[in-house]
Design a protein around this motif. Sequence first.
Motif, PDB file in Angstrom:
ATOM      1  N   GLN B 110     -33.514 -51.124  76.793  1.00  0.00           N
ATOM      2  CA  GLN B 110     -32.040 -51.091  76.775  1.00  0.00           C
ATOM      3  C   GLN B 110     -31.418 -51.575  78.074  1.00  0.00           C
ATOM      4  O   GLN B 110     -30.454 -52.362  78.061  1.00  0.00           O
ATOM      5  N   SER B 111     -31.985 -51.145  79.203  1.00  0.00           N
ATOM      6  CA  SER B 111     -31.304 -51.479  80.453  1.00  0.00           C
ATOM      7  C   SER B 111     -31.578 -52.907  80.922  1.00  0.00           C
ATOM      8  O   SER B 111     -30.984 -53.360  81.886  1.00  0.00           O
ATOM      9  N   ALA B 200     -30.720 -34.010  83.161  1.00  0.00           N
ATOM     10  CA  ALA B 200     -30.809 -34.786  81.921  1.00  0.00           C
ATOM     11  C   ALA B 200     -32.043 -35.682  82.014  1.00  0.00           C
ATOM     12  O   ALA B 200     -32.215 -36.417  82.990  1.00  0.00           O
ATOM     13  N   PHE B 201     -32.870 -35.574  81.009  1.00  0.00           N
ATOM     14  CA  PHE B 201     -34.135 -36.340  80.980  1.00  0.00           C
ATOM     15  C   PHE B 201     -34.174 -37.262  79.774  1.00  0.00           C
ATOM     16  O   PHE B 201     -33.369 -37.116  78.852  1.00  0.00           O
ATOM     17  N   ASP B 202     -35.145 -38.160  79.782  1.00  0.00           N
ATOM     18  CA  ASP B 202     -35.477 -38.947  78.595  1.00  0.00           C
ATOM     19  C   ASP B 202     -36.251 -38.052  77.620  1.00  0.00           C
ATOM     20  O   ASP B 202     -36.634 -36.936  77.966  1.00  0.00           O
ATOM     21  N   ILE B 203     -36.505 -38.569  76.431  1.00  0.00           N
ATOM     22  CA  ILE B 203     -37.191 -37.753  75.404  1.00  0.00           C
ATOM     23  C   ILE B 203     -38.605 -37.392  75.862  1.00  0.00           C
ATOM     24  O   ILE B 203     -39.211 -38.133  76.652  1.00  0.00           O
ATOM     25  N   PRO B 204     -39.138 -36.245  75.389  1.00  0.00           N
ATOM     26  CA  PRO B 204     -40.458 -35.790  75.850  1.00  0.00           C
ATOM     27  C   PRO B 204     -41.525 -36.831  75.591  1.00  0.00           C
ATOM     28  O   PRO B 204     -41.538 -37.482  74.559  1.00  0.00           O
ATOM     29  N   VAL B 226     -31.282 -29.791  80.634  1.00  0.00           N
ATOM     30  CA  VAL B 226     -30.247 -29.406  79.658  1.00  0.00           C
ATOM     31  C   VAL B 226     -30.001 -30.504  78.624  1.00  0.00           C
ATOM     32  O   VAL B 226     -29.327 -30.248  77.620  1.00  0.00           O
ATOM     33  N   GLY B 227     -30.499 -31.699  78.853  1.00  0.00           N
ATOM     34  CA  GLY B 227     -30.240 -32.751  77.870  1.00  0.00           C
ATOM     35  C   GLY B 227     -31.380 -33.752  77.878  1.00  0.00           C
ATOM     36  O   GLY B 227     -31.987 -33.979  78.925  1.00  0.00           O
ATOM     37  N   ARG B 228     -31.689 -34.300  76.718  1.00  0.00           N
ATOM     38  CA  ARG B 228     -32.732 -35.327  76.607  1.00  0.00           C
ATOM     39  C   ARG B 228     -32.184 -36.493  75.799  1.00  0.00           C
ATOM     40  O   ARG B 228     -31.961 -36.358  74.588  1.00  0.00           O
ATOM     41  N   PHE B 229     -31.962 -37.614  76.473  1.00  0.00           N
ATOM     42  CA  PHE B 229     -31.346 -38.763  75.811  1.00  0.00           C
ATOM     43  C   PHE B 229     -32.215 -40.003  75.998  1.00  0.00           C
ATOM     44  O   PHE B 229     -32.616 -40.310  77.118  1.00  0.00           O
ATOM     45  N   SER B 230     -32.458 -40.696  74.918  1.00  0.00           N
ATOM     46  CA  SER B 230     -33.137 -41.983  75.073  1.00  0.00           C
ATOM     47  C   SER B 230     -32.119 -43.091  75.332  1.00  0.00           C
ATOM     48  O   SER B 230     -32.461 -44.155  75.834  1.00  0.00           O
ATOM     49  N   ASN B 231     -30.872 -42.815  75.010  1.00  0.00           N
ATOM     50  CA  ASN B 231     -29.794 -43.766  75.302  1.00  0.00           C
ATOM     51  C   ASN B 231     -29.245 -43.427  76.686  1.00  0.00           C
ATOM     52  O   ASN B 231     -28.566 -42.427  76.882  1.00  0.00           O
ATOM     53  N   TYR B 232     -29.565 -44.296  77.680  1.00  0.00           N
ATOM     54  CA  TYR B 232     -29.210 -43.939  79.054  1.00  0.00           C
ATOM     55  C   TYR B 232     -27.708 -43.919  79.304  1.00  0.00           C
ATOM     56  O   TYR B 232     -27.249 -43.353  80.300  1.00  0.00           O
TER      57      TYR B 232
END
Lengths: 301, 301
Positions: B110-111, B200-204, B226-232
């Motif tokens: 994505q980036s 906030a982390f990426d998915i496990p 507190v949060g896990r996002f694959s969409n940065y």
Amino acid sequence: MPNKTTLHSMTLNPWRLRLLSQLDALGTVRAVAQAANLSASSVSQQLAVLESETRTQLLERTGRRVRLTSAGLILARRARSILDQMDAVEAELRDLSQEPSGLIRLGGFQSSIHTLAVPAIQRLGHPHLHVELVELEPHASMPALLAGEVDVIITTTDFVELPVPQDIDVVPLGQDPIVLVTPPNHPAADIGHCKDEPWAFDIPGSYMANLATRLCRQAGFEPRVVGRFSNYMLTLKHVEAGLAVAVLPALAVDRRFDVVTKELPVTRRITAAVRRGSRAAITVVLDALHTRSQSDERVTR
Amino acid sequence: MPNKTTLHSMTLNPWRLRLLSQLDALGTVRAVAQAANLSASSVSQQLAVLESETRTQLLERTGRRVRLTSAGLILARRARSILDQMDAVEAELRDLSQEPSGLIRLGGFQSSIHTLAVPAIQRLGHPHLHVELVELEPHASMPALLAGEVDVIITTTDFVELPVPQDIDVVPLGQDPIVLVTPPNHPAADIGHCKDEPWAFDIPGSYMANLATRLCRQAGFEPRVVGRFSNYMLTLKHVEAGLAVAVLPALAVDRRFDVVTKELPVTRRITAAVRRGSRAAITVVLDALHTRSQSDERVTR
DNA sequence: TGTCTTGTTCGGCATTTCCGAACAGCGAGC
DNA sequence: GCTCGCTGTTCGGAAATGCCGAACAAGACA
């Protein structure tokens, strides 16, 4: 390298490819020059010529330095692989030039042992090189070579209809005629005159048995097989005794048996084989097999 | 070729190797000369030089002809393989020099899309060449490349810990720093000051999640995620809102988000990859990715 | 602006490639 | 056994290539 007036192929210049590869690794023209014991001007010119030969831009300026384009990177990596293989070939040849020694195991089908293998061993002329002979028929010798049980084999590629494995080197030794073998006072001139004779064949399924069957049928008759011997000396003894006629490879016909032979219009190709990358002593044995005092392609004398 | 006073490697001369190979195929020096548009004397001399360079007897007389020794046969066959590869490389380069056209599918994480891919596509300058962008994270892009679903990928080799497949060409694009991302008025100077912050982390199981965990533990604390996002962009929004801090690749940080970044002493290597032997248009796209207006190894601007 | 580094171009010398002529050796035919 | 034709090799010389040092151009840094 060939000059422009006689350029006989477009082959890439490996010394230039090596310079390109070193530029990828070292980063600057000056570093490449130093590593190659050349001047930077020489390296620059060589790379410029490589670009013109390939009609591809291989380098681009980045400030006061150059770097490889992606085409240049790809060529550098292809070149590295090719140059590594050339280095390996050179090392293999250097290995060949050392005095051969040690024990080599040579596997051959029965009729090759005293006709091809023994004379070759006698021609070797290396005091520290010893050869152990192993009788192996063609269906068994290639698996044994692949398994490392023998180092060189004499075989026929006509029998083994599978493709030669990728990492085997095959050297042709010559052609061995197939002959009709008849008792000494037999009037038969060819196979067609033998339709009423008893026949001695090799064991069922073997190359020679299948070939003999085919030759008889081409002559218009179904052979009456009275003996099946994998040991061709038994076959010769049977023919000498007037008990059968036979079809054998010429190599298999030993002079000590009183038989008459007539060449048929069929030959088989005799080859020697080694594992690729075998050490030099093995190649010396291979060379001895390949060398013969006369240069015709028949292996019988 | 290099002359004796500057011989910088023993590399075998491929034009001579080609003559040796042709001698194997054609049988006489004169036939080789004719095929190569050379004189027989030239071929004879070239082969003699090859023998002296390799210190190996490659030819032997057989009557009025010559033939290859088994060392000569082995060298001829090695040479053929190497020369075939050189021919293939030349053909690949010729392919490169044609006007690129068609549709190329470029997969990138994505980036990388708007930071690397879009600028590269804009630099292409070929009216008939079209690029379709596909978002693919590194764990998915290499399988897609291998499966032929995309033609070029932008990936990081730090994530995929498996060896690069044999038939993939990898081109380095540069280094992308990993940065600590904090809200705009956040006083924290480094990770050590963030031990009490929500993260906030990426998915496990992802590279970034694992890396972030490792960096926090090296700083002496277990992060409170507190949060896990694959969409940065969601991650950035979260940080901008003061809801978390994060660790992201610098490439992922979009200027439209009001956050503060601080480089960490970790970078990841960004690379592009294509299948080996891809057609020239794909290499043009690869070249566009590789080319950048400045020559440092950082890919962020 | 000056200095240092990188790469390039030029002219010239050293080396290599290739040729034609002459030669040597082998094999086939008479 | 001799002659002729074929094959490969050696020699001297011309043409082409590789490489150098000097001079130059451009970029980066203090």
